[in-house]
Every structure is written in C-alpha cells, then in structure tokens.
Design an enzyme around this catalytic site. Structure first.
Site, PDB file in Angstrom:
ATOM      1  N   LYS A  50       0.669  -1.327   0.406  1.00  0.00           N
ATOM      2  CA  LYS A  50       0.029  -0.240   0.170  1.00  0.00           C
ATOM      3  C   LYS A  50       1.142   1.243  -0.021  1.00  0.00           C
ATOM      4  O   LYS A  50       0.426   2.292  -0.473  1.00  0.00           O
ATOM      5  CB  LYS A  50      -0.824   0.269   1.087  1.00  0.00           C
ATOM      6  CG  LYS A  50      -1.922  -0.836   1.360  1.00  0.00           C
ATOM      7  CD  LYS A  50      -3.172  -0.669  -0.248  1.00  0.00           C
ATOM      8  CE  LYS A  50      -4.735  -1.796   0.529  1.00  0.00           C
ATOM      9  NZ  LYS A  50      -5.283  -1.284  -0.134  1.00  0.00           N
ATOM     10  N   SER A  71      -8.234  -0.822   7.277  1.00  0.00           N
ATOM     11  CA  SER A  71      -8.057  -1.394   8.261  1.00  0.00           C
ATOM     12  C   SER A  71      -6.406  -1.425   8.936  1.00  0.00           C
ATOM     13  O   SER A  71      -6.614  -2.570   9.693  1.00  0.00           O
ATOM     14  CB  SER A  71      -8.702  -2.834   7.790  1.00  0.00           C
ATOM     15  OG  SER A  71      -8.046  -3.402   7.103  1.00  0.00           O
TER      16      SER A  71
END
Length: 310
Positions: A50, A71
């Site tokens: 990410k 999350s």
C-alpha cells in the site's frame, strides 16, 4: 473521473525513487512441480504494498490534509507518505483492526478515528471529517493515482523477471492493486483471489454490475480484504482483463502462512497470503512465468504464532 493509465504507473515508479524505495524481492518457488515466483511486498517499510499507491497519490494531492479509510495497511501507507511530505493525515479505522496496525499508524504520526464494524458506515465517517476539515479523500482502492502506484509492483516484477509475467495472481480487496497490475502487465492474465463471502470484485465481474456484501457476511481472518463493494471505475477497468475470480477459505490462508514461513522464512498476514493460498490449493493455473503477490506482513504476533504452531 480521471482513469488510471500505464503512463501513470510508469510515472509513479519514478516518483517512488525519491523515497528511495528499493524493489521488493522476486523469489523463486516451486509449487506442485512448477517453478514460479512470489513478489514479497510484505517486506516494504510499512509491511505492505500500500505504500506505493499512497506515495503517488499524496504526491499529487491538492491540499495538505489526507483523509483515508483503512483496516491498517493503506492507513500506514498514507501515514508514511504524509509524514515524509509534511502533510496531515487522518485515518478512519475499524475498532477491531489488528492492534499492530493501529499502533503502527499512530506511530507514523497520523490521527486515527475508530468506527464500529459492523454498524457504522466508514465512508460516512470519513465524509464528516472531510466536511469539517476540508481534507481530501485518499481512497484505498478507488482512486486512480492509488491504482497507478500499486501497479508499480508489476513493473518491478517485469524488470526482475526479465520479461513480462504470463500471469499475476493477486490478493484482492477492492481491486485497486489488480487494476494497477493489469496496466503494468498488459499481456498477463490477472487472477483475483478473495476470501469466501467477500468476493465483491469477483461477483461484480460475473454479474457485470456492482455487488454489495451480504447482510450477514461470514467472518474472515483476512481483515485487509473486506470491502462492502468495489467501485464502478475498478469494475470498468477489470472487465475483459481479469480472469474469473476465485475464493479461499480461512484454513487455506493459514496453510499458506505456514508454507511461507517454513519455506521462505517470511511472515505473512492473512490477507497478504490469499494469492499464495489459491496457488497452493490448486485453484489457479501456474506456469514458469507466474508471479504470485505476497501483499502484506502485518500479522498479529499472537495469532501468527498460533497459526504456525498448528
């Protein structure tokens, strides 16, 4: 809305050199007698791929306040990029996110706002924050810059392999990584792997329209792969490019975590092991040009210890 492009993926890769962000290893493995490769994105500075999309998006941010919903792995990517670029970051995270991800996000200087899962709409929480602060939403998988950034993993793999992969097997939450990989590797087959009951991208591709998660979805240990629905942009980009999606069970994911630890000495979180789980379970085809994405290693220590001890 702006669409992600192959040119954008190439530009994102150049941008990552400013960190600098060394390429993650492309490791040879043998599965069922077939030699293929795994891309160890769990070895990124934040423990997940990410960081790629977050860095490229924040380099193109209009404003000085990034708001994200995550999350944990996208949260850490946005927090990392914001800290390096001198921006403010506010992350909306589920109350039951792994403690290691909550702690790491806060340690990177981001403000964390918790929401109840299930019960609260995380996007509504983020919208309120943006309305009050004037921040800019950095979507985890529906943002074109984020998609382009994630695709840089495919360009790296191509360079390391010495040729474009014939197929890429990837863990899939909302589909942002899959879109980026499809742009980076235009001739490769793209295989999406999702947890059982949370295959919102696979179902959407099969139906030709967005599909929302069931009212009573099954529990999954893959906390990073639980989107309520994908985005229309993702569906449009993947239609005609992605292979039919497959799903994996929690036990198949645990087996993949154990296999990676025993054979590669790598720690994978559940969501980061989903693609490998599908390969080990024989649910996706393999050949010598296959690259399997290992997308995250932010495992809860106690739960990981229980998994590998089983």
């Amino acid at each position: 809305m702006r669409k992600p492009t192959a040119e954008g993926v190439a530009a994102a890769l150049e941008s990552l050199k400013a960190i600098p962000l060394p390429p993650t290893p492309l490791l040879p493995v043998e599965i069922d007698g077939v030699r293929c490769h795994v891309k160890a994105e769990n070895l990124q500075p934040i423990g997940a791929f990410k960081i790629r999309g977050a860095w490229w998006r924040l380099n193109n941010l209009e404003g000085d306040h990034a708001v994200a919903v995550s999350s944990g792995n996208h949260a850490q990517g946005v927090a990392f990029a914001a800290k390096r670029l001198g921006l403010k970051a506010t992350i909306v995270m589920p109350h039951d996110a792994p403690e290691v991800k909550l702690a790491n996000t806060r340690a990177l200087g981001a403000e964390v706002v918790l929401y109840q899962r299930p019960g609260e709409d995380r996007d509504e929480v983020a919208a309120r924050i943006i309305a009050e602060s004037g921040g800019v939403l950095v979507h985890a998988f529906g943002d074109p810059w984020v998609m382009e950034g994630q695709g840089t993993a495919g360009l790296e793999a191509t360079e390391q392999l010495g040729r474009e992969p014939t197929r890429v097997i990837t863990c899939c939450g909302g589909g942002g990584l899959a879109v980026g990989l499809s742009l980076a590797c235009p001739n490769a087959a793209i295989h999406l792997v999702e947890p059982e009951g949370w295959d919102m991208v696979g179902q959407a591709l099969a139906a030709g329209q967005l599909v929302h998660v069931a009212a009573d979805p099954p529990k999954t240990i893959c906390d990073a792969l639980q989107p309520n629905v994908t985005k229309q942009l993702n569906l449009d980009m993947l239609e005609g490019r992605a292979e039919p999606g497959v799903t994996v069970t929690d036990e198949e994911v645990r087996q993949a975590q154990r296999w990676a630890f025993a054979n590669l000495r790598l720690v994978l979180e559940p969501g980061g092991a989903a693609a490998l789980a599908a390969a080990l379970a024989g649910k996706v085809p393999l050949d010598e040009g296959t690259v399997i994405m290992l997308t995250g290693g932010n495992a809860d220590p106690a739960r990981f210890a229980e998994t590998i001890a089983a």
